[in-house]
Design an enzyme around this catalytic site. Structure first.
Site, short mmCIF file in Angstrom:
data_model
loop_
_atom_site.label_atom_id
_atom_site.label_comp_id
_atom_site.label_asym_id
_atom_site.label_seq_id
_atom_site.Cartn_x
_atom_site.Cartn_y
_atom_site.Cartn_z
N CYS A 135 0.78 -1.26 -0.07
CA CYS A 135 0.09 0.11 -0.10
C CYS A 135 0.81 1.15 0.07
O CYS A 135 1.42 1.84 0.99
CB CYS A 135 -0.69 0.06 1.37
SG CYS A 135 -1.97 1.36 1.14
N CYS A 138 -0.35 4.13 1.97
CA CYS A 138 -0.24 3.84 3.38
C CYS A 138 1.34 4.33 3.72
O CYS A 138 1.37 4.97 4.90
CB CYS A 138 -0.57 2.82 3.95
SG CYS A 138 -2.16 1.89 3.12
N ASP A 139 2.24 3.68 3.10
CA ASP A 139 3.53 3.78 3.59
C ASP A 139 4.50 4.30 2.78
O ASP A 139 5.60 4.48 3.05
CB ASP A 139 4.08 2.17 3.47
CG ASP A 139 3.09 1.29 4.44
OD1 ASP A 139 2.68 1.90 5.57
OD2 ASP A 139 3.17 0.29 4.18
P1 FAD Z 1 -10.34 -5.70 6.39
O1 FAD Z 1 -9.44 -4.71 7.18
O2 FAD Z 1 -9.83 -6.30 5.20
O3 FAD Z 1 -10.93 -6.66 7.33
C1 FAD Z 1 -11.67 -7.82 6.96
C2 FAD Z 1 -12.30 -8.44 8.21
O4 FAD Z 1 -13.17 -9.74 7.73
C3 FAD Z 1 -11.22 -9.10 8.97
O5 FAD Z 1 -11.37 -9.05 10.08
C4 FAD Z 1 -11.35 -10.81 8.76
O6 FAD Z 1 -11.09 -11.68 9.77
C5 FAD Z 1 -12.87 -10.69 8.62
N1 FAD Z 1 -13.44 -11.96 8.00
C6 FAD Z 1 -12.98 -12.29 6.42
N2 FAD Z 1 -13.66 -13.40 6.20
C7 FAD Z 1 -14.70 -13.74 7.29
C8 FAD Z 1 -15.40 -14.74 7.57
N3 FAD Z 1 -15.64 -15.91 6.64
N4 FAD Z 1 -15.95 -14.76 8.76
C9 FAD Z 1 -15.94 -13.76 9.76
N5 FAD Z 1 -15.04 -12.53 9.56
C10 FAD Z 1 -14.17 -12.72 8.17
N6 FAD Z 1 -5.38 2.09 5.07
C11 FAD Z 1 -5.25 3.38 5.50
O7 FAD Z 1 -6.16 3.97 5.42
N7 FAD Z 1 -4.03 3.75 6.02
C12 FAD Z 1 -3.00 2.78 5.99
O8 FAD Z 1 -1.98 3.28 6.63
C13 FAD Z 1 -3.03 1.58 5.62
N8 FAD Z 1 -2.01 0.54 5.69
C14 FAD Z 1 -2.04 -0.68 5.12
C15 FAD Z 1 -0.93 -1.27 5.27
C16 FAD Z 1 -1.23 -2.93 4.90
C17 FAD Z 1 0.10 -3.60 5.08
C18 FAD Z 1 -2.28 -2.95 4.16
C19 FAD Z 1 -2.32 -4.58 3.63
C20 FAD Z 1 -3.52 -2.36 4.04
C21 FAD Z 1 -3.45 -0.97 4.50
N9 FAD Z 1 -4.57 -0.04 4.28
C22 FAD Z 1 -4.26 1.12 4.89
C23 FAD Z 1 -5.48 -0.59 3.92
C24 FAD Z 1 -6.70 -0.91 4.94
O9 FAD Z 1 -6.17 -1.61 5.81
C25 FAD Z 1 -7.90 -1.55 4.48
O10 FAD Z 1 -8.51 -0.46 3.39
C26 FAD Z 1 -9.05 -1.64 5.29
O11 FAD Z 1 -8.41 -2.62 6.49
C27 FAD Z 1 -10.12 -2.58 4.73
O12 FAD Z 1 -11.16 -2.65 5.77
P2 FAD Z 1 -12.34 -3.70 5.88
O13 FAD Z 1 -12.85 -3.39 7.25
O14 FAD Z 1 -13.18 -3.59 4.59
O15 FAD Z 1 -11.57 -5.09 5.89
#
Ligand code: FAD
Ligand code: NAP
Length: 329
Positions: A135, A138-139
């Site tokens: 990302c 992010c970084d």
């Molecule tokens: P996710 O964070 O992907 O969470 C998905 C959730 O669903 C998890 O808790 C998982 O356990 C759960 N899940 C999946 N399948 C199931 C199932 N079958 N049953 C129950 N639960 C399930 N964004 C920023 O804004 N700033 C940053 O600095 C930043 N840094 C990042 C660094 C890295 C290395 C990465 C990979 C991403 C980064 N991002 C950052 C992006 C950000 O993390 C994502 O946009 C955000 O986390 C997405 O949120 P979400 O709630 O959609 O899903």
């Protein structure tokens, strides 16, 4: 095995899921949130987060612990379990968890997120969060004045490379072919940018670095046409080879976009099945940020609350307990 019925089930514990839980709990919907195998979601695998409004810097895992605490404090119930089967063809909807527990619900918010695709190298895993990132938004800031590489040849890779020129002294794009998949306009911008160089027909065979402190110093490359190996010095490796939305649970039940992202009606979180809402990276191949996911989580809770209010007035179908295996615990 236990069984229970809820007005609202939230699946996923990233920023989208926890924000939905905060809003739904405050609306007295008494949501149950199932966390999945990665409580806290993608931010738990990163270090500094510097773009969450109000916090100049916070560690990703700490931010997610705070979100969980917030959701609990508002009254959301949080369950450490994973949904392995979700039946959206029955009313109420029915989720089966790894523990064997069954949850039926009048409405469901899907917030299962997405996962960046990785190259699959052990050295890549070792340096994740310490020089290897998926990302640039992010970084990128951490690489001011440094040399970085971006792996991939699609829109994301080219956009990440262009974005990184705002910080890095030099960006090298490494692609496994000699032709980019990215749109022409992005290709033109890439080629015109004096800070960017491309290495074609090459794959990364190893990320090189130091243990104390843990950090990347270079990559070992292999030219796929000649087989020749070389080392390129770099402080950061940005892997941009695509994302996979976690839509496995619903792939045969909901309308999806190409690439597996769940389709929602524009301007809402409504999916193709009334009563099922989707938020966060699961629906979003463009922004993919914590704050946008949280925003969609808020929208999903408001959409679900409105749906429940309308349908409870009209009379929600009662859970068909005959469909639920008897509880043993
Ligand atoms: P996710 O964070 O992907 O969470 C998905 C959730 O669903 C998890 O808790 C998982 O356990 C759960 N899940 C999946 N399948 C199931 C199932 N079958 N049953 C129950 N639960 C399930 N964004 C920023 O804004 N700033 C940053 O600095 C930043 N840094 C990042 C660094 C890295 C290395 C990465 C990979 C991403 C980064 N991002 C950052 C992006 C950000 O993390 C994502 O946009 C955000 O986390 C997405 O949120 P979400 O709630 O959609 O899903
Ligand atoms: P993508 O289009 O699937 O491209 C992935 C790139 O990574 C490809 O160039 C692919 O190489 C390469 N790749 C895949 N696996 C690899 C591996 N194991 N090792 C090395 N390289 C590998 O993914 P994306 O760029 O993330 O885009 C996903 C979708 O989002 C696309 O539809 C894209 O158009 C869209 N998007 C749009 C925008 C925009 O409109 N501005 C921005 C970002 C993304 P090959 O080319 O050889 O297959």
């Amino acid at each position: 095995m236990a069984q229970q019925h809820r007005k609202l089930l939230i699946i996923g514990s990233g920023p989208a899921g926890y924000t939905a839980a905060i809003y739904a709990a405050r609306a007295m919907v008494e949501p149950l949130l199932v966390q999945g195998m990665q409580p806290g979601g993608q931010l738990t695998i990163t270090t500094e987060v510097e773009n969450w409004p109000s916090l100049i810097e916070i560690q990703g895992p700490e931010l997610m612990v705070k979100m969980e605490e917030h959701a609990r404090a508002m009254g959301a119930e949080i369950k450490f379990d994973t949904v392995n089967k979700l039946d959206l063809g029955v009313r109420p909807f029915r989720a089966t968890c790894d523990s064997g527990d069954v949850i039926t619900a009048d409405a469901v918010i899907l917030a299962t997120g997405a996962q960046a695709k990785w190259l699959g190298l052990p050295s890549e895993e070792k340096f994740q969060g310490f020089g290897v990132s998926a990302c640039a938004t992010c970084d990128g800031f951490f690489y001011r004045g440094k040399q970085v590489v971006v792996i991939g040849g699609g829109n994301t890779a080219v956009e990440e490379a262009l974005f990184l020129t705002n910080f890095a002294s030099k960006v090298t794009l490494i692609h496994r072919r000699n032709e980019l998949r990215a749109e022409k306009i992005l290709q033109q911008r890439l080629m015109k940018n004096p800070k960017i160089e491309c290495v074609w027909d090459s794959e990364v065979v190893e990320v090189l670095g130091e243990d104390t402190p843990l950090g990347v110093t270079g990559i070992k490359l292999r030219n796929l046409k000649t087989g020749a190996e070389s080392v390129l010095d770099t402080s950061g490796v940005f892997v941009a080879i695509g994302h996979s939305p976690a839509s496995e649970l619903v792939k045969d039940q909901l309308e999806l976009h190409d690439g597996g992202y769940v389709k929602v009606e524009p301007g809402s979180t409504r999916t193709s099945i009334p009563g099922v809402f989707a938020a966060g990276d699961l629906t979003d191949h463009i922004y993919r940020q914590a704050v946008t996911s949280a925003g969609m989580g808020c929208m999903a809770a408001l959409d679900a609350e409105r749906y429940l209010a309308e349908h409870h007035e009209a009379g929600m179908p009662a859970p068909d307990m005959a469909q639920i295996e008897p509880a043993t615990a």
